[in-house]
Structures are given as structure tokens and as C-alpha cells.
Write a protein that holds these residues in place. Structure first.
Motif, PDB file in Angstrom:
ATOM      1  N   THR A 447       0.841  -1.200   0.000  1.00 30.27           N
ATOM      2  CA  THR A 447       0.000   0.000   0.000  1.00 30.27           C
ATOM      3  C   THR A 447       0.873   1.246   0.000  1.00 30.27           C
ATOM      4  O   THR A 447       1.494   1.565   1.018  1.00 30.27           O
ATOM      5  CB  THR A 447      -0.905   0.029   1.255  1.00 30.27           C
ATOM      6  N   GLU A 450      -3.031   5.880  -3.766  1.00 31.46           N
ATOM      7  CA  GLU A 450      -4.285   5.580  -4.459  1.00 31.46           C
ATOM      8  C   GLU A 450      -4.252   6.007  -5.921  1.00 31.46           C
ATOM      9  O   GLU A 450      -5.142   5.651  -6.688  1.00 31.46           O
ATOM     10  CB  GLU A 450      -5.453   6.284  -3.749  1.00 31.46           C
ATOM     11  N   LYS A 638      -7.307   0.849   2.965  1.00 24.16           N
ATOM     12  CA  LYS A 638      -6.753  -0.224   2.133  1.00 24.16           C
ATOM     13  C   LYS A 638      -5.907  -1.183   2.969  1.00 24.16           C
ATOM     14  O   LYS A 638      -5.948  -2.401   2.777  1.00 24.16           O
ATOM     15  CB  LYS A 638      -5.926   0.409   1.015  1.00 24.16           C
ATOM     16  N   GLN A 639      -5.134  -0.629   3.907  1.00 22.56           N
ATOM     17  CA  GLN A 639      -4.325  -1.477   4.778  1.00 22.56           C
ATOM     18  C   GLN A 639      -5.195  -2.365   5.653  1.00 22.56           C
ATOM     19  O   GLN A 639      -4.918  -3.554   5.826  1.00 22.56           O
ATOM     20  CB  GLN A 639      -3.420  -0.606   5.657  1.00 22.56           C
ATOM     21  N   GLY A 642      -6.720  -5.130   3.765  1.00 19.14           N
ATOM     22  CA  GLY A 642      -5.726  -6.119   3.374  1.00 19.14           C
ATOM     23  C   GLY A 642      -5.556  -7.249   4.360  1.00 19.14           C
ATOM     24  O   GLY A 642      -4.919  -8.264   4.053  1.00 19.14           O
ATOM     25  N   ALA A 673     -10.465   2.846  -3.566  1.00 18.55           N
ATOM     26  CA  ALA A 673      -9.136   2.459  -3.083  1.00 18.55           C
ATOM     27  C   ALA A 673      -9.100   1.026  -2.579  1.00 18.55           C
ATOM     28  O   ALA A 673      -8.019   0.451  -2.422  1.00 18.55           O
ATOM     29  CB  ALA A 673      -8.685   3.407  -1.978  1.00 18.55           C
ATOM     30  N   LEU A 674     -10.275   0.434  -2.305  1.00 20.98           N
ATOM     31  CA  LEU A 674     -10.328  -0.930  -1.781  1.00 20.98           C
ATOM     32  C   LEU A 674     -10.036  -1.939  -2.888  1.00 20.98           C
ATOM     33  O   LEU A 674     -10.219  -1.651  -4.068  1.00 20.98           O
ATOM     34  CB  LEU A 674     -11.714  -1.212  -1.197  1.00 20.98           C
ATOM     35  N   PRO A 675      -9.614  -3.142  -2.545  1.00 22.28           N
ATOM     36  CA  PRO A 675      -9.535  -4.213  -3.543  1.00 22.28           C
ATOM     37  C   PRO A 675     -10.912  -4.413  -4.175  1.00 22.28           C
ATOM     38  O   PRO A 675     -11.943  -4.119  -3.548  1.00 22.28           O
ATOM     39  CB  PRO A 675      -9.112  -5.435  -2.717  1.00 22.28           C
TER      40      PRO A 675
END
Length: 714
Positions: A447, A450, A638-639, A642, A673-675
Motif C-alpha cells: 500500500t 491511491e 486499504k491497509q 488487506g 481504493a479498496l480491492p
């Protein structure tokens, strides 16, 4: 050669039947190999599952270069040094000298262990037992790495008694210098081909003057930062100035022990130590009414160009004194100025008296000489905080068990450009140790931003001109994971939010049999949600769930218990944790299938460092909420996300307990920004997905039980 290692039928495939060639992993490895050969700067964002560790280790091992590997934590250091590096070197058939180098606090100090017996704290029964255990272990350890003592809590009060710091280390005059574990580790690092360090060690004392790196860096052409997203926040901790009441108390305690040991009767050591302790405690008491964790702004700011962020973003539009004002702010915000100034004066007076007493006896013993130097350094630091802050820094006071005075740069960009990344002026230098390719700098993490240029990371690290590579995760997120926002939850600012979320999480986790991680954005929410969940399941004796709350157990023990899940007849687990678990917490498999993030992780608006960064953006004509707060939240989100999917067979649900994702315009940017997980649009869809996870887990558990009880040969 590098591509062949990762190819089907290559070295890795032959050594591991489960190895699967991944185009992204090979692509990253080739870019790393190219940068290592030619020099330059490469920034790689490698999504979860790419296999980034091997993507830089294989080129590093094959390069024939001396390589410095820096990672985020000591746990990751140990993993690299004990498992990944030696295993891969054996697979490749390469004889490689490897060394592990940590900070002083990780190693036993033999001299201070001997002095510890005279410390008053060592007379307490619990500390005495821990000290005896350390002394027994010290007789047979080779490395002196305290990580070997698995039964020693990282919060144990014995640790400061048996480790050294930059302030109290005696260096070569130490009577135990020849046996010093820190010195031995540095010697081994200087002779090694691969040296594994951590970011804190890299940046300690300006990155170059401490921990042996001043000798090591000029001989290393290739430097790799793994978990590079942490280097900015780590760097700013070390590149400014700090003074704490804890340092003053440590100095007073060491003064008493060394004075009575080496110069008894030559000064009133007990009175001097008591004076220092009283002055330090008086300084702490000035902020006694403020809760732990408070950060108090302290200093002047420029009024030019200050603009208000969108309403509700927590950025003040107060008028600031002109930058570079000749007089410092008299006291931190919220602290009585007269009481603050009087307390600082008492500290200065006690420190000056101690230094005056040490000066005539300092040559009698190395301990006294170093104490005199420490006293002078503490007085210098105090004088700095009594003057105006540096114009490009921010100053604040942090309230905890001790009081910390901090002055910090806003980021590490200038230091990175001027000290580390600048081209050499000519001839050999730390940046270019010999004729040929320049130094190669590799920065990688899952990460880093973005946008395509990863500007969240590159701007703060002074790496705007670096080569950028983004390698997507190989996971099928749409099939493996889903995200959901419970629309019924109260607004995130409401006092009812945490209790309502805890009640909802408890019901979901009970259906799943635990397997739930709750990540909170504040310690207040951590305590509230943790307490509510523990009360909820304590009131239901039949429930087979255990609620783990960060802070109630040591962190390593929490992680081990959560990973164990419901194995061996234990109850399933809900773990409630703060931001420290957003990264580096790896739980592959079915032990974790539900990740809940309580609120959008915007940076705390009252933090002086955050305020200063946002003001700088506004003064430059930018929009601090859009250009700083949103990217920060996106990366943190995002972290946290994850943690859910760690391998191809994992399945899970991400729950975001903040309805602003659906109601505010910036929600789309954060979700992007998310998977690429699938969306669960309703409570019914969530319940169906949760039921599918529960059934899958039950089937897997049944299959495991059958395999373990089947007769031989079945």
C-alpha cells in the motif's frame, strides 16, 4: 537469470511443489534486478499475494552486491533473517553471509545488567525474578538478542535496566566492550553480504550517525525498504528533537547508582538524584489534568495563506503568529504559562547542579564521564525547547505516563533528497561508493497510494522522480470477498455508534463462530467496543466465543491466540484492536473471515503534526482535505482491508461501520481504493454471505476431524 528462477519448471518450482508462477511477481523481480544493476530509484506497490519478498530477495542474492534490507518491525526482521533469506539462499545454492542488526534496546547490555543489581527497582519481587531469568540466559546466549527470551514481556520493567540507549551507552571505554552484543552485531554486519535492519534503526540519530550505519552505508550500493509505507512516519520521529521526563528520571537513577559506586562522599548524589526526580515529576504534573494520549500544540505559525477546510473536517481557522517570531510560545496550548515556565526552570536548575557535581569527577570512571556528557546533552535539548521552533518544523507536547517535548519536520523529503538520494559531488561518497553504477534504492509495500504515481508516498519521501511500478494482486477478490456497510448504524460521531456496532458485531461473530477482527480508529472506541463485546458474551455463558482486546494481553500473545481460533476445543475469537493491527498482522486461512472497520480512518484533526501538514497544503494553494486527509484515509482503509484475504483459498467479508461511505461524495473515492470486492447491498445479502462462510468453515472443520481420526491407510 532472474526470470528463470520464477519460471515454470524453474528453481523455485523444483524446490517447492506448491509454487505457482505469477506474472506480477516476475515483473517486479525483473524491475528490481534492472534497478540493482543500473542504479536509481524504484518504487513498487505490490498487492497482497504478489510475493514481493521473493521479488526483491532473488535479484538481491543473484546480484553479487552487498545489500541492506530494511523492514518495518523486529518481527519481520526475524522472519527475513531466520526463514526467508537462508531458505532462498539454499534453494539458489548461493553461499551468502547474512547478519541481523537491531537497535540497542534489542540487545542485552552486560554492563548495565551488572549495575541493575544496585537499582532500587530491582529489589521488587517481580523485577528481581525477571532479572534473575535474564542473568541465567546471559550465560549461554551468543547473540544477546532479547527476542530469544520468549517468556519476557516486552513491557517488562526489567528491560530498561538490562539494555542501553544512545544516551547511556559508554562505547569503547565500557569495561564489557569486548563482550558487547551490540558491538558484535555491528562487526558481523560489516562483514556480511546481506544485512537485515529495521526502519527505526535506519533513521535513528539522523540515519547515519548511530547504530553502525555510518560505517555500513558507504560500503553498500543496494538498499531495499520493505513495508516502505512506514518510512515517513518513522523518519520524522528521529529527525527532529525530543526531551522527555522519562529521560530525566533515567538520568537521575543512573546518577545515583554511578555516583555512589565510583565517587561516594564526593557529592550529595542522593540529593542531586532526588532533585532531578522531583523536577521531572513537577514538569509532568503541570499537565496532570489532561488525559493520556493528548497532544498539545506548542509554537507559532504563519498566517499567510491559511484557509479553512470544509466544515466538519476539524481544521481550525484561528489566526497564527508570524513564522519565525523571535519569542517562543510561552507554554503548550492548554497549559498555564507560569507553571510551565517555572517547571522548566526547576528542571534546568536540577540538571545544572548535577552537571556541576559530575564535572570534577567525570574522569574517575567511564560511567561518570558518560553521565556528564548526558547531562550536558539534556541541558542543550532543554535550551532548544526554550527557544523558538525551527521554521520548517512543528512543535508539540505529548501527554502519557511521561511528558514528551517534541519538535519534528513535517516529512522526510528534504532529508532523503539532501542526505541520502542526492547525486555525489564527485569521487567516492556514501551515495556512490565506487566508480560504476550509482546506488540502487528499492522501496516496496502493498500500500503506497491511491493514484498511478503513488504520490501519497513519493512526495513525502522526496521520490517524485523515481520509477513507479504497480503490480496488482493475483487474488480474485470478486469471488473471494465482499464489502458491506450496515445502513442502520448511528452516525460515526454519535456516542451511540460504538455500542450499536459492538451489538451488531457480536451477533455476526456468533453466527460465524468467531473469526472476527474489529479495527478501531481511536483508543476510545477500542475500549468501548471491547468492553461492550466482553460484557455481551460474559452475560451469555453458553456462547463459545472469547473476546480479545488489545492492551489486555501482550500483542504477540493476542496474535497467537487469535490465529489458533477454535483449535483444540478452544472457543472462537473476536479480536478488537487499534490501528497497529491494520498492517503486518497476517492470518491466512479460516481463522479470520470477518474484518470490521468501525469508522473512516481520517487522520486525527487535533494532532499538531496533522494540522501543520494541512496548513502547509492550504498555504501552497491546495485543498488540505482533498489532498491530505482523503489520501491518508484511503491508504489506511486499504491497509485494514488487506487483513482479510491472504491467500488464494481465503474467503471473507469486510464490514465498514461508517455510513458516510454511502452518503458523502468522497465515499466513492475511498471505496475505489479498496480491492475489487463485490458489494453486499442489503442486510439480507450480508446474512446470506455470512451463512455461506459459516457453512464452509463447518465443512472444513469436519473434514479436518475426519482426516485426523481416520485409520491408517484410509
Amino acid at each position: 537469470m532472474v526470470a528463470g528462477v520464477f519460471a515454470p519448471g524453474g528453481v523455485l518450482a523444483q524446490a517447492d511443489a506448491h509454487f505457482q508462477p505469477r506474472p506480477g511477481q516476475t515483473r517486479m523481480a525483473m524491475a528490481v534486478a534492472r534497478t540493482m544493476a543500473a542504479g536509481g530509484r524504484l518504487v513498487v506497490e505490490a498487492g497482497t499475494g504478489v510475493g514481493k519478498t521473493f521479488s526483491y530477495l532473488v535479484p538481491a542474492l543473484l546480484s553479487g552486491e552487498r545489500v541492506l534490507l530494511s523492514t518495518a518491525t523486529k518481527v519481520l526482521q526475524d522472519q527475513l533473517f531466520a526463514r526467508d533469506l537462508p531458505g532462498l539462499a539454499r534453494t539458489l545454492g548461493l553461499p551468502v553471509r547474512m547478519a541481523l542488526l537491531k537497535g540497542r534496546a534489542s540487545y542485552l547490555c552486560l554492563h548495565r545488567m551488572e549495575l541493575a543489581r544496585q537499582d532500587a527497582l530491582a529489589q521488587e519481587p517481580g523485577v528481581a525474578r525477571a532479572l534473575a531469568s535474564v542473568q541465567d540466559w546471559s550465560r549461554h546466549t551468543l547473540a544477546g538478542d532479547l527476542a530469544e527470551l520468549t517468556g519476557l514481556d516486552e513491557r517488562s520493567p526489567v528491560l530498561p535496566l538490562v539494555t542501553s540507549t544512545r544516551e547511556n551507552c559508554l562505547g569503547t571505554p565500557c569495561p564489557r566492550f569486548r563482550d558487547c552484543h551490540v558491538h558484535r552485531a555491528r562487526r558481523e554486519a560489516l562483514a556480511a553480504d546481506m544485512v537485515v535492519i529495521n526502519h527505526h534503526l535506519f533513521f535513528a540519530d539522523g540515519a547515519l550517525r548511530e547504530s553502525g550505519l555510518a560505517q555500513l552505508l558507504p560500503t553498500v550500493r543496494v538498499v531495499v525498504f520493505d513495508e516502505a509505507h512506514q518510512i515517513n512516519e518513522t523518519g520524522v520521529q528521529f529527525l527532529g528533537a525530543q526531551l522527555s521526563t522519562g529521560q530525566l528520571l533515567d538520568f537521575g537513577r543512573d546518577l545515583l547508582v554511578a555516583g555512589l559506586r565510583h565517587a561516594r562522599g564526593l557529592a550529595d548524589w542522593s540529593g542531586l538524584a532526588a532533585g532531578l526526580e522531583l523536577a521531572a515529576r513537577d514538569l509532568r504534573l503541570v499537565a496532570a489534568a489532561l488525559p493520556a494520549g493528548t497532544r498539545l500544540h506548542w509554537g507559532h505559525e504563519s498566517p499567510q495563506g491559511v484557509s479553512s477546510a470544509p466544515q466538519g473536517q476539524g481544521v481550525s481557522d484561528r489566526e497564527w503568529a508570524p513564522r519565525g517570531a523571535p519569542d517562543p510560545e510561552p507554554a503548550p496550548q492548554g497549559v498555564p504559562a507560569q507553571a510551565w515556565q517555572s517547571a522548566l526552570q526547576r528542571v534546568a536548575s536540577a540538571g545544572a547542579q548535577a552537571c556541576s557535581a559530575l564535572a570534577p569527577v567525570s574522569e574517575m570512571a567511564p560511567d561518570l564521564l558518560r553521565l556528564h556528557q548526558r547531562g550536558c546533552e539534556l541541558l542543550d535539548a532543554l535550551a532548544r525547547f526554550c527557544g523558538p521552533a525551527h521554521p520548517d518544523a512543528v512543535r508539540w507536547v505529548e501527554v502519557a505516563a511521561q511528558l514528551r517535548l517534541i519538535e519534528s519536520p513535517l516529512d522526510i523529503a528534504q532529508v532523503m533528497r539532501e542526505r541520502l538520494l542526492a547525486p555525489p559531488a564527485g569521487g567516492d561518497s556514501p551515495e556512490k561508493p565506487a566508480a560504476g553504477p550509482g546506488r540502487a534504492w528499492i522501496f516496496t509495500s502493498a500500500t503506497l497510494g491511491e493514484d498511478e504515481q503513488l504520490s501519497w508516498f513519493t512526495q513525502r519521501a522526496g521520490l517524485q522522480d523515481a520509477e513507479i511500478l504497480r503490480v496488482a494482486s493475483p487474488f480474485d477478490y470478486a469471488a473471494q470477498a465482499a464489502w458491506y456497510v450496515p445502513r442502520h448504524l448511528p452516525a460515526p460521531a454519535s456516542p451511540a455508534h460504538s455500542p450499536a456496532l459492538a451489538l451488531w458485531v457480536g451477533k455476526a461473530a456468533e453466527q460465524l463462530g468467531g473469526r472476527t477482527l474489529v479495527l478501531t480508529t481511536t483508543l476510545k472506541a477500542l475500549r468501548a467496543i471491547g468492553a461492550a463485546l466482553q460484557q455481551q458474551f460474559a452475560a451469555a455463558p453458553g456462547a463459545r466465543l472469547q473476546v480479545l482486546v488489545q492492551g489486555q494481553w501482550p500483542q504477540r500473545r493476542l496474535m497467537e491466540r487469535f490465529r489458533a481460533g477454535a483449535d483444540n476445543g478452544q472457543p472462537g475469537c473476536i479480536l478488537v484492536a487499534s490501528a497497529t493491527f491494520r498492517e503486518g498482522f497476517d492470518v491466512p486461512g479460516e481463522a479470520l473471515q470477518l474484518v470490521v472497520i468501525d469508522k473512516l480512518p481520517f487522520p486525527p484533526p487535533g494532532d499538531p503534526l496533522v494540522q501543520a501538514r494541512m496548513r502547509r497544503i492550504d498555504q501552497a494553494g491546495g485543498r488540505s482535505f482533498k489532498d491530505y486527509a482523503l489520501p491518508e484515509a484511503a491508504v489506511a482503509l486499504k491497509q485494514g482491508a488487506g487483513r482479510l484475504i491472504r491467500r488464494e483459498s481465503d474467503r471473507g467479508i469486510l464490514v465498514l461501520g461508517d455510513t458516510r461511505l454511502l452518503t458523502m461524495g468522497y465515499g466513492k473515492r475511498l471505496l475505489a481504493a479498496l480491492p475489487p470486492m463485490r458489494k453486499l447491498a442489503s442486510e439480507d445479502e450480508f446474512e446470506a454471505a455470512l451463512l455461506a462462510l459459516a457453512r464452509g468453515a463447518a465443512c472444513a472443520a469436519g473434514a479436518t476431524r475426519s482426516s485426523t481420526t481416520a485409520p491408517a491407510g484410509a
